[in-house]
Design a protein around this motif. Structure first.
Motif, PDB file in Angstrom:
ATOM      1  N   GLY A 122      -2.041  -9.910  16.537  1.00  0.00           N
ATOM      2  CA  GLY A 122      -1.472  -8.959  15.848  1.00  0.00           C
ATOM      3  C   GLY A 122      -1.820  -7.573  16.570  1.00  0.00           C
ATOM      4  N   THR A 123      -3.325  -7.524  17.296  1.00  0.00           N
ATOM      5  CA  THR A 123      -3.741  -6.426  17.756  1.00  0.00           C
ATOM      6  C   THR A 123      -3.030  -6.042  18.842  1.00  0.00           C
ATOM      7  OG1 THR A 123      -5.783  -7.153  16.748  1.00  0.00           O
ATOM      8  CG2 THR A 123      -5.781  -5.379  18.664  1.00  0.00           C
ATOM      9  N   PRO A 124      -2.617  -6.851  19.903  1.00  0.00           N
ATOM     10  CA  PRO A 124      -1.717  -6.384  20.965  1.00  0.00           C
ATOM     11  C   PRO A 124      -0.359  -5.721  20.561  1.00  0.00           C
ATOM     12  CG  PRO A 124      -2.481  -8.476  21.496  1.00  0.00           C
ATOM     13  CD  PRO A 124      -2.769  -8.330  20.149  1.00  0.00           C
ATOM     14  N   LEU A 125       0.201  -5.993  19.148  1.00  0.00           N
ATOM     15  CA  LEU A 125       1.350  -5.470  18.978  1.00  0.00           C
ATOM     16  C   LEU A 125       1.046  -4.084  18.380  1.00  0.00           C
ATOM     17  CD1 LEU A 125       3.180  -8.440  17.076  1.00  0.00           C
ATOM     18  CD2 LEU A 125       3.525  -7.498  19.416  1.00  0.00           C
ATOM     19  N   MET A 126      -0.102  -3.925  17.704  1.00  0.00           N
ATOM     20  CA  MET A 126      -0.517  -2.780  17.231  1.00  0.00           C
ATOM     21  C   MET A 126      -1.045  -1.922  18.220  1.00  0.00           C
ATOM     22  SD  MET A 126      -2.196  -3.233  13.484  1.00  0.00           S
ATOM     23  CE  MET A 126      -3.302  -4.731  13.694  1.00  0.00           C
ATOM     24  N   LYS A 127      -1.411  -2.285  19.409  1.00  0.00           N
ATOM     25  CA  LYS A 127      -1.820  -1.508  20.569  1.00  0.00           C
ATOM     26  C   LYS A 127      -0.681  -0.817  21.121  1.00  0.00           C
ATOM     27  CE  LYS A 127      -5.132  -2.102  23.633  1.00  0.00           C
ATOM     28  NZ  LYS A 127      -6.216  -2.743  24.575  1.00  0.00           N
ATOM     29  N   ALA A 128       0.339  -1.525  21.051  1.00  0.00           N
ATOM     30  CA  ALA A 128       1.520  -1.119  21.747  1.00  0.00           C
ATOM     31  C   ALA A 128       2.349  -0.174  20.862  1.00  0.00           C
ATOM     32  CB  ALA A 128       2.835  -2.325  21.748  1.00  0.00           C
ATOM     33  N   ASN A 129       2.076  -0.268  19.608  1.00  0.00           N
ATOM     34  CA  ASN A 129       2.672   0.873  18.521  1.00  0.00           C
ATOM     35  C   ASN A 129       1.951   0.428  17.171  1.00  0.00           C
ATOM     36  OD1 ASN A 129       3.938   2.506  16.796  1.00  0.00           O
ATOM     37  ND2 ASN A 129       6.041   1.951  17.221  1.00  0.00           N
ATOM     38  N   GLN A 130       1.063   1.352  16.723  1.00  0.00           N
ATOM     39  CA  GLN A 130       0.335   1.277  15.583  1.00  0.00           C
ATOM     40  C   GLN A 130       1.104   0.900  14.310  1.00  0.00           C
ATOM     41  OE1 GLN A 130      -2.837   4.272  16.433  1.00  0.00           O
ATOM     42  NE2 GLN A 130      -4.225   2.565  15.640  1.00  0.00           N
ATOM     43  N   GLU A 131       2.183   1.573  14.389  1.00  0.00           N
ATOM     44  CA  GLU A 131       3.107   1.587  13.215  1.00  0.00           C
ATOM     45  C   GLU A 131       3.592   0.336  12.728  1.00  0.00           C
ATOM     46  OE1 GLU A 131       6.127   4.397  13.800  1.00  0.00           O
ATOM     47  OE2 GLU A 131       4.799   6.197  13.604  1.00  0.00           O
ATOM     48  N   ILE A 132       3.350  -0.602  13.666  1.00  0.00           N
ATOM     49  CA  ILE A 132       3.900  -2.031  13.259  1.00  0.00           C
ATOM     50  C   ILE A 132       2.636  -2.543  12.204  1.00  0.00           C
ATOM     51  CG2 ILE A 132       2.543  -3.396  15.010  1.00  0.00           C
ATOM     52  CD1 ILE A 132       5.181  -5.123  15.106  1.00  0.00           C
ATOM     53  N   GLY A 133       1.693  -1.754  12.113  1.00  0.00           N
ATOM     54  CA  GLY A 133       0.428  -2.381  11.264  1.00  0.00           C
ATOM     55  C   GLY A 133       1.060  -2.255   9.878  1.00  0.00           C
ATOM     56  N   VAL A 134       2.152  -1.502   9.684  1.00  0.00           N
ATOM     57  CA  VAL A 134       2.697  -1.660   8.346  1.00  0.00           C
ATOM     58  C   VAL A 134       3.277  -3.029   7.841  1.00  0.00           C
ATOM     59  CG1 VAL A 134       5.100  -0.827   8.698  1.00  0.00           C
ATOM     60  CG2 VAL A 134       4.059  -0.244   6.447  1.00  0.00           C
ATOM     61  N   ASP A 135       3.546  -3.608   8.901  1.00  0.00           N
ATOM     62  CA  ASP A 135       4.243  -4.929   8.498  1.00  0.00           C
ATOM     63  C   ASP A 135       3.186  -6.037   9.095  1.00  0.00           C
ATOM     64  OD1 ASP A 135       6.906  -4.229   7.816  1.00  0.00           O
ATOM     65  OD2 ASP A 135       7.372  -3.532   9.838  1.00  0.00           O
ATOM     66  N   LEU A 136       2.081  -5.832   9.440  1.00  0.00           N
ATOM     67  CA  LEU A 136       1.321  -6.793   9.553  1.00  0.00           C
ATOM     68  C   LEU A 136      -0.050  -6.738   8.561  1.00  0.00           C
ATOM     69  CD1 LEU A 136       0.849  -6.640  13.299  1.00  0.00           C
ATOM     70  CD2 LEU A 136       2.022  -8.262  12.098  1.00  0.00           C
ATOM     71  N   PRO A 137      -0.838  -7.677   8.038  1.00  0.00           N
ATOM     72  CA  PRO A 137      -0.612  -9.228   8.532  1.00  0.00           C
ATOM     73  C   PRO A 137       0.588  -9.623   8.297  1.00  0.00           C
ATOM     74  CG  PRO A 137      -1.985  -8.819   7.047  1.00  0.00           C
ATOM     75  CD  PRO A 137      -1.601  -7.602   7.140  1.00  0.00           C
ATOM     76  N   GLN A 138       0.816 -10.971   8.793  1.00  0.00           N
ATOM     77  CA  GLN A 138       2.134 -11.754   8.416  1.00  0.00           C
ATOM     78  C   GLN A 138       2.047 -12.085   6.992  1.00  0.00           C
ATOM     79  OE1 GLN A 138       4.606 -12.278  10.725  1.00  0.00           O
ATOM     80  NE2 GLN A 138       3.480 -11.494  12.514  1.00  0.00           N
ATOM     81  N   LYS A 139       3.444 -12.141   6.699  1.00  0.00           N
ATOM     82  CA  LYS A 139       3.639 -12.755   5.029  1.00  0.00           C
ATOM     83  C   LYS A 139       4.500 -13.634   5.087  1.00  0.00           C
ATOM     84  CE  LYS A 139       4.501  -7.941   4.721  1.00  0.00           C
ATOM     85  NZ  LYS A 139       3.829  -7.601   5.644  1.00  0.00           N
ATOM     86  N   MET A 140       4.299 -14.429   4.093  1.00  0.00           N
ATOM     87  CA  MET A 140       5.629 -15.755   3.809  1.00  0.00           C
ATOM     88  C   MET A 140       5.738 -15.542   2.471  1.00  0.00           C
ATOM     89  SD  MET A 140       5.067 -18.775   6.161  1.00  0.00           S
ATOM     90  CE  MET A 140       5.930 -18.694   7.830  1.00  0.00           C
ATOM     91  N   LEU A 141       7.164 -15.520   1.829  1.00  0.00           N
ATOM     92  CA  LEU A 141       7.254 -15.467   0.707  1.00  0.00           C
ATOM     93  C   LEU A 141       7.807 -16.917   0.317  1.00  0.00           C
ATOM     94  CD1 LEU A 141       8.164 -13.995  -1.914  1.00  0.00           C
ATOM     95  CD2 LEU A 141      10.696 -13.862  -0.995  1.00  0.00           C
ATOM     96  N   VAL A 142       7.276 -17.527  -0.780  1.00  0.00           N
ATOM     97  CA  VAL A 142       8.068 -18.940  -1.444  1.00  0.00           C
ATOM     98  C   VAL A 142       8.311 -18.327  -2.800  1.00  0.00           C
ATOM     99  CG1 VAL A 142       7.206 -20.972  -2.106  1.00  0.00           C
ATOM    100  CG2 VAL A 142       6.026 -19.898  -0.104  1.00  0.00           C
ATOM    101  N   TYR A 143       9.546 -18.788  -3.027  1.00  0.00           N
ATOM    102  CA  TYR A 143      10.410 -18.311  -4.100  1.00  0.00           C
ATOM    103  C   TYR A 143      11.205 -19.609  -4.399  1.00  0.00           C
ATOM    104  CZ  TYR A 143      14.682 -16.918  -1.837  1.00  0.00           C
ATOM    105  OH  TYR A 143      15.699 -17.085  -0.973  1.00  0.00           O
ATOM    106  N   GLU A 144      11.637 -19.563  -5.764  1.00  0.00           N
ATOM    107  CA  GLU A 144      12.829 -20.588  -6.434  1.00  0.00           C
ATOM    108  C   GLU A 144      13.638 -19.754  -6.721  1.00  0.00           C
ATOM    109  OE1 GLU A 144      12.668 -23.161 -10.403  1.00  0.00           O
ATOM    110  OE2 GLU A 144      11.190 -23.908  -8.836  1.00  0.00           O
TER     111      GLU A 144
END
Length: 181
Positions: free
Chosen positions: A110-132
């Motif tokens: 994740g850090t290399p992506l944030m070094k490229a553009n810190q704004e991706i931090g709004v979408d990190l860390p990764q998330k997974m949704l489980v739903y029915e």
């Protein structure tokens, strides 16, 4: 009270005028609005799918537990937070089908992506949704990391994005597949 109605009228007029602005309508709608003239619809570039959705062969609890176990077993992934939307809705007196989010990350990716553009931090860390869903089907859903990178104008991180994409796909499949398949 008189000012209230004036403001309400102006707001309504503004809203109605913005709805009629054909500059923001989709091309196929524009053609329909122009008296159905025989002009061919303009093509629309379809954006990439933002989410990857995997249908589970398991029930909700089994899928979520398998996802959590898969994340915990993969070094150097770490679970950051878990959110039970259903339980939170219940506290508010609202019924919601089973819905949980698990947040996790690997700072080495994740850090290399944030070094490229810190704004991706709004979408990190990764998330997974489980739903029915309403039919009882269970899904694992996550953001496509390539689309996130595109949305944040990140380039030159193909190797990192390939690793993240592969890891997310593997986790989703581990959660969704029945044992022995």
């Amino acid at each position: 009270m008189k000012n209230f109605w004036l403001v309400a009228f102006l707001f309504g007029a503004l809203f109605i005028s913005s709805c009629g602005n054909s500059d923001t309508a989709e091309p196929s709608v524009i053609n329909q609005q122009n008296d159905n003239k025989s002009a061919e619809p303009k093509s629309i570039e379809t954006p990439p799918e933002r989410h990857v959705k995997v249908k589970s062969e398991r029930g909700f609890d089994e899928t979520y537990d398998a996802l959590k176990k898969a994340i915990e077993s993969k070094e150097p992934l770490a679970i950051v937070a878990e959110l039970d939307h259903s339980a939170n809705a219940k506290k508010a007196g609202i019924e919601l089908r089973p819905t949980k989010v698990i947040m996790f990350g690997n700072p080495a990716l994740g850090t290399p992506l944030m070094k490229a553009n810190q704004e991706i931090g709004v979408d990190l860390p990764q998330k997974m949704l489980v739903y029915e869903d309403e039919k009882g089907n269970v899904y694992v859903l996550y953001n496509d990391p390539n689309v996130l990178a595109e949305n944040h104008n990140i380039s030159g991180q193909d190797e990192v994005l390939t690793k993240i994409s592969g890891a997310l796909k593997g986790l989703a499949e581990a959660a969704a597949k029945k044992e022995g398949k």
